[in-house]
Write a protein that holds these residues in place. Structure first.
Motif, PDB file in Angstrom:
ATOM      1  N   GLU A 125       4.925   3.034  -5.841  1.00 40.06           N
ATOM      2  CA  GLU A 125       3.711   3.571  -5.234  1.00 40.06           C
ATOM      3  C   GLU A 125       3.792   3.367  -3.732  1.00 40.06           C
ATOM      4  O   GLU A 125       4.091   2.270  -3.272  1.00 40.06           O
ATOM      5  N   LEU A 173      -7.164  -6.799  -0.653  1.00 41.44           N
ATOM      6  CA  LEU A 173      -7.203  -5.792  -1.720  1.00 41.44           C
ATOM      7  C   LEU A 173      -8.179  -4.681  -1.377  1.00 41.44           C
ATOM      8  O   LEU A 173      -7.955  -3.524  -1.712  1.00 41.44           O
ATOM      9  N   VAL A 192       9.012  -7.411  -9.124  1.00 36.69           N
ATOM     10  CA  VAL A 192       8.014  -8.446  -8.855  1.00 36.69           C
ATOM     11  C   VAL A 192       7.467  -8.970 -10.170  1.00 36.69           C
ATOM     12  O   VAL A 192       7.131  -8.181 -11.033  1.00 36.69           O
ATOM     13  N   LEU A 226      -8.672  -3.712   1.628  1.00 32.73           N
ATOM     14  CA  LEU A 226      -7.903  -2.954   2.619  1.00 32.73           C
ATOM     15  C   LEU A 226      -6.957  -1.971   1.937  1.00 32.73           C
ATOM     16  O   LEU A 226      -6.868  -0.800   2.297  1.00 32.73           O
ATOM     17  N   LYS A 227      -6.296  -2.451   0.901  1.00 32.27           N
ATOM     18  CA  LYS A 227      -5.350  -1.585   0.198  1.00 32.27           C
ATOM     19  C   LYS A 227      -6.089  -0.401  -0.413  1.00 32.27           C
ATOM     20  O   LYS A 227      -5.638   0.730  -0.308  1.00 32.27           O
ATOM     21  N   MET A 273       7.311  10.221   6.331  1.00 31.53           N
ATOM     22  CA  MET A 273       8.067   9.651   7.436  1.00 31.53           C
ATOM     23  C   MET A 273       9.528   9.455   7.032  1.00 31.53           C
ATOM     24  O   MET A 273      10.439   9.710   7.821  1.00 31.53           O
ATOM     25  N   PHE A 319       3.925   7.801   4.352  1.00 35.37           N
ATOM     26  CA  PHE A 319       5.162   7.040   4.517  1.00 35.37           C
ATOM     27  C   PHE A 319       6.343   7.803   3.934  1.00 35.37           C
ATOM     28  O   PHE A 319       7.421   7.851   4.520  1.00 35.37           O
ATOM     29  N   SER A 327       2.239   5.220   0.256  1.00 31.91           N
ATOM     30  CA  SER A 327       1.376   6.227   0.849  1.00 31.91           C
ATOM     31  C   SER A 327       2.207   7.472   1.125  1.00 31.91           C
ATOM     32  O   SER A 327       3.380   7.384   1.486  1.00 31.91           O
TER      33      SER A 327
END
Lengths: 598, 372
Positions: free
Chosen positions: A572, A526, A598, A528-529, A580, A577, A574
């Motif tokens: 959500e 988390l 989810v 890291l996120k 890309m 992305f 980035s």
């Protein structure tokens, strides 16, 4: 037949190569041929090379005949008196310049005492083996080789007076030291290159000891009062340029105060300190991002249709501003013209750099350090005579690096300051240690340079005696004030919405690939996120075709432009992305986003 | 007591640890409750040191190997003036192992002998026998006799002459042979040209006479009770057919050869052993379990895979992870042509899009679903 080459071109041959070479050299020595000519006979290749072209590195050597140097005592005396000059020695064949090619035929003695009958030349001095920066180092042969190397490298980074005409110059960036000194312990090079005109540091009193651990790992503890007396102060000059360019169609830049309403107009306050001509006044104090030269430029492209119709000029503010993070005072302004005849304005900003915690200092022995603590004079240790060191140098810096030259410099510096005479200690021919010790003793000091010292805070005597002496220190061009940088929020790049890069753009500090791996290894998913969500965005995706949908503000609904579907889901991701995905689409690849609840 | 341990803990502790505890208990003459206590403590520590679910063991293994390997870069290449056989070691060797290079730069074997042959004499004899010799190794001088169209060989050892003639005759049946002292002359009829004669000479010199192919040199060395033959060059298959050799202990350092001859399990052990040995030679202490993981990853598909584009990294399931690593365009184009789906189950691709990674604390989800 020996082949002869002149500047690399074949010009003929000879059967008596040795005689030819000798003749040529004799003629050069008597002045019949230019002294810039060099001849070399390569026996193994059976060829003679005569070189007269430019770009050869050459050095002067004394000519030896029959084991005796051609230079005599009379010559040297006359040189001292000024009756003859170096040129005369060159013309009369007493010294000559040797290049790399001719060197192959020479047998050069390093010292006069080593001369034999076979020698052809004698080195002017053994220390000529060193280059310019390395020859500034006193007692270099007492240091480990790599330290001399580092030392020479750092001489090049030191702040001093780089040119005597620095006030007339407009270098993009330059540093000038305020109170420079001549080193107490110096080499011949200092005299030869006219060092007095461009010195690069100051003599400081160095005590070898510790100070509450603040000089661990090459930290430097420095006396606050020494700094206040002007020790190692310097100015940084930076030049900003503005050109009044001309463009096609008769348009040109306007230098002056931009009018309100122009694209990029910074507001009234931005320009209030500018005089009418739009160029800042000298001695004006400026801060980060402040406008130095007001300017407006026409845009390269025509504007929108209505701009064109209404006749609004398509111009933009392009003022020159102080670099982000810098501040200073306007020092001087140059007004000039470019080759094209356009107006050129150069504004030089000066900024005083007083030594502070984080600045890099170095002695000449590859012993660099960063100021870690600035101690008021009253808290510094002192000797019985009341001498207070400027710098406390950690003894742990000595054994592993083996810079004995530094210790000798301290000793020599101490002798010099006591006797009032400079000590000359060039490579291979210095004032010997014993002489220094004797002199120190004759001045009433201990011959090992140690002294009894007292703690400035408690007044208590230290149990150990402390080695203290004078050393030449340089301030290197790595000042914290030019490097310090931090950011919490700030600008992002247009394309990726990720933080900008670099101090000048107030950029973020990248958490790199390997740092990322560490977070993974710790299982801190988390964290890291969160670290990587600097460019997170909500993207509306069509649940049917998996492409980016749009939001119709008038109808207040989201729908997919591809399939018309109205079941749109915000997810959500980035921004990089999303970018890309767009790029893939541009390459005719259909990246379908499949979503799952989810 | 052992029964008690076996029954009570066999599910929780590995057999080997239990056996060790038993041994210690016997040695120290522990009472039953003391042994019980000891086992409890061992069990506690065993579970503390176990990896937890969600631990990124791959990353940890990679870091544990590559951090010391960075120091290796500085240490290797710097053995000035060392004489002797050139052997790849240090970082180049480590790279060779993990890249699963087809031909190692310095293939080598360590040959052990069976008990009854395990002595200096046998070892020396064996070492001499296995070294590959072709005609050129046995000949001191070669000359071309143009008058007779003959190739004359000067042989070192007269006893070898018949052997040479035999092997050459096998290859070139129509050559005439003349023996004299130490010289053998091969006379040919079909060749007229000097060039072709020269070619023939090269061919003859290259003919294999004795020994085992690819074994270029063999040295005998004594280690504890064993006489070991170290060879430069490797040919595991042939060496293993020799009776005197202890096949169970004889190894080569060629991973692919081991894989072909002995199978994938042996290759795995070799990868682990060689990598560990290389690092230990450099004074780097890496826990074997990290290296074992690398060995497993390289071999679990039944063949030796390299760590890299064509091996482990290229075999990732995620398209994005592969595209981000190397050969971006190839992977993207292929995926789009084949209509591939990226499941986003790996670490890398989730970092890319800014989602919580399925590892560590992000590995777990609430399974129970509540009605709203």
């Amino acid at each position: 037949m020996t082949e002869i080459f002149l500047d690399g071109r074949y010009i003929g041959g000879t059967k008596e190569p040795e005689k030819l070479v000798k003749d040529l050299r004799d003629k050069r020595r008597t002045g019949l041929l230019s002294n810039q000519l060099n001849v070399a006979f390569h026996k193994h290749m059976d060829e003679i090379k005569i070189l007269t072209d430019s770009g050869r590195v050459r050095r002067p050597l004394i000519i030896i005949e029959n084991g005796k140097p051609k230079i005599t005592k009379e010559h040297i005396e006359k040189l001292h008196k000024g009756e003859i000059t170096w040129e005369d020695l060159l013309k009369t064949g007493i010294v000559e310049y040797m290049d790399a090619e001719e060197e192959e035929n020479a047998y050069v003695a390093l010292r006069e005492s080593e001369l034999t009958n076979e020698h052809t030349h004698l080195e002017l001095d053994p220390s000529t083996i060193l280059g310019l920066s390395a020859s500034f180092i006193p007692y270099p042969e007492f240091n480990r080789g790599d330290r001399v190397n580092y030392g020479a490298k750092m001489v090049g980074q030191s702040i001093g007076i780089f040119a005597t005409n620095y006030l007339l110059r407009a270098d993009t960036k330059s540093n000038v030291m305020v109170y420079t000194q001549k080193p107490l312990v110096q080499t011949h090079t200092h005299t030869i290159i006219n060092y007095d005109n461009h010195p690069n540091g100051a003599n400081v009193v160095v005590a070898i000891g510790c100070y509450e651990g603040y000089n661990m790992e090459d930290g430097i503890v420095i006396n606050a009062n020494s700094i206040q007396r002007g020790l190692l102060w310097s100015y940084m000059y930076r030049t900003y340029e503005a050109e009044q360019k001309r463009y096609m169609g008769g348009q040109e830049d306007v230098i002056g105060i931009p009018q309100a309403g122009i694209r990029g107009y910074g507001g009234e306050d931005t320009y209030k300190h500018l005089p009418e001509d739009g160029i800042i006044n000298p001695e004006h104090r400026v801060e980060s991002d402040e406008v130095l030269i007001g300017r407006i430029s026409p845009l390269r492209f025509l504007g929108t249709m209505d701009q064109f119709i209404t006749g609004v000029e398509n111009i933009r503010e392009t003022s020159v501003r102080l670099r982000h993070g810098d501040d200073g005072t306007v020092d001087r302004i140059f007004l000039s013209e470019t080759i094209d005849g356009t107006k050129l304005i150069k504004v030089v900003i000066r900024d005083l750099k007083i030594p502070e915690i984080g600045d890099k200092l170095a002695s000449r022995h590859g012993q660099k350090g960063v100021i870690a603590l600035i101690v008021p004079q009253e808290d510094m240790p002192f000797t019985e005579d009341g001498v207070i060191p400027d710098i406390i140098f950690n003894p742990h810096g000595i054994p592993s690096r083996m810079t004995m030259g530094q210790l000798l410099e301290l000793l020599a510096g101490k002798v010099s300051s006591l006797s009032g005479k400079y000590i000359v200690a060039p490579a291979f021919n210095p004032v010997p240690e014993k002489e220094l010790r004797d002199k120190l003793k004759s001045h009433g000091f201990m011959n090992d340079g140690k002294e009894t010292m007292y703690d400035g805070r408690t007044g208590k005597k230290f149990t150990a005696q402390i080695f203290i002496g004078n050393c030449f220190y340089q301030k290197l061009d790595h000042l914290v004030s030019n490097k310090i940088h931090a950011r919490s929020r700030g600008p992002v790049t247009l394309l990726t919405k990720q933080p900008t890069e670099g101090r000048s753009k107030e950029g973020g500090l990248r958490l790199g690939e390997m740092e990322k791996d560490c977070l993974i290894a710790h299982g801190a998913s988390l964290v890291l996120k969160e670290r990587f969500d600097s460019d997170k965005t909500l993207v509306s995706i069509c649940s049917e075709c998996g492409l980016v949908a749009i939001f119709d503000k008038i109808k207040n609904r989201k729908y997919c432009t591809v399939c018309g579907e109205t079941k749109i889901i915000d997810i959500e991701m980035s921004y990089a992305f999303k970018l890309m995905l767009d790029e893939l689409k541009a390459m005719m690849i259909y990246p379908k986003v499949v979503m799952k609840e989810v | 007591m052992s029964e008690v341990l076996q029954t009570n803990y066999s599910d929780e502790l590995p057999k080997r640890i239990l056996e060790e505890i038993e041994k210690v208990a016997k040695e120290k003459r522990l009472k039953k409750n003391e042994a019980e206590k000891l086992t409890e403590e061992v069990k506690r520590r065993y579970f503390v040191s176990k990896f937890e679910p969600g631990d990124a063991i791959g990353i940890i293994a990679a870091q544990s190997i590559s951090e010391p390997a960075t120091q290796m870069t500085m240490r290797t290449y710097h053995f000035a003036g060392t004489a002797g056989i050139k052997v790849t070691y240090g970082l180049p060797r480590l790279i060779e192992i993990f890249d699963a290079k087809k031909d190692p730069e310095t293939p080598m074997m360590t040959i052990y002998l069976k008990k009854q042959f395990n002595n200096a004499e046998q070892a020396k004899k064996m070492a001499e026998e296995i070294v590959e010799k072709d005609v050129s190794n046995l000949v001191s001088n070669v000359s071309l006799n143009l008058n007779e169209n003959a190739i004359e060989l000067n042989v070192f050892d007269k006893r070898r002459m018949s052997a040479i003639i035999k092997v050459v005759k096998e290859v070139f049946t129509d050559l005439k042979v003349r023996e004299k002292d130490h010289t053998i002359a091969f006379i040919t009829k079909d060749v007229q040209d000097i060039k072709e004669l020269q070619k023939l000479k090269e061919k003859i010199l290259g003919i294999h006479v004795s020994g085992i192919k690819d074994i270029m040199n063999a040295v005998v060395r004594r280690e504890a009770d064993d006489w070991i033959i170290n060879t430069i060059g490797s040919n595991l298959e042939k060496i293993l057919t020799i009776d005197e050799i202890d096949g169970g202990r004889t190894i080569t350092n060629d991973i692919h050869e081991t894989m072909q001859v002995l199978g994938v399990e042996a290759a795995r052990n070799l990868v682990i052993g060689e990598a560990l040995k290389t690092m230990q030679e450099q004074g780097l202490d890496v826990d074997i379990r990290h290296v074992m993981l690398v060995g497993d990853i390289m071999t679990f598909k039944g063949a030796v895979m390299s760590i890299g584009r064509y091996g482990v990294a290229g075999g990732k399931t995620s398209i994005l992870a592969r595209a981000a690593f190397e050969e971006t365009i190839k992977h993207l184009v292929r995926a789009s042509i084949r209509n591939e789906v990226d499941e986003f189950k790996g670490i890398f691709e989730n970092v890319m899009i800014g989602q919580v990674i399925p590892s560590g604390t992000g590995m777990f989800d609430l399974i129970a679903k509540f009605d709203e």
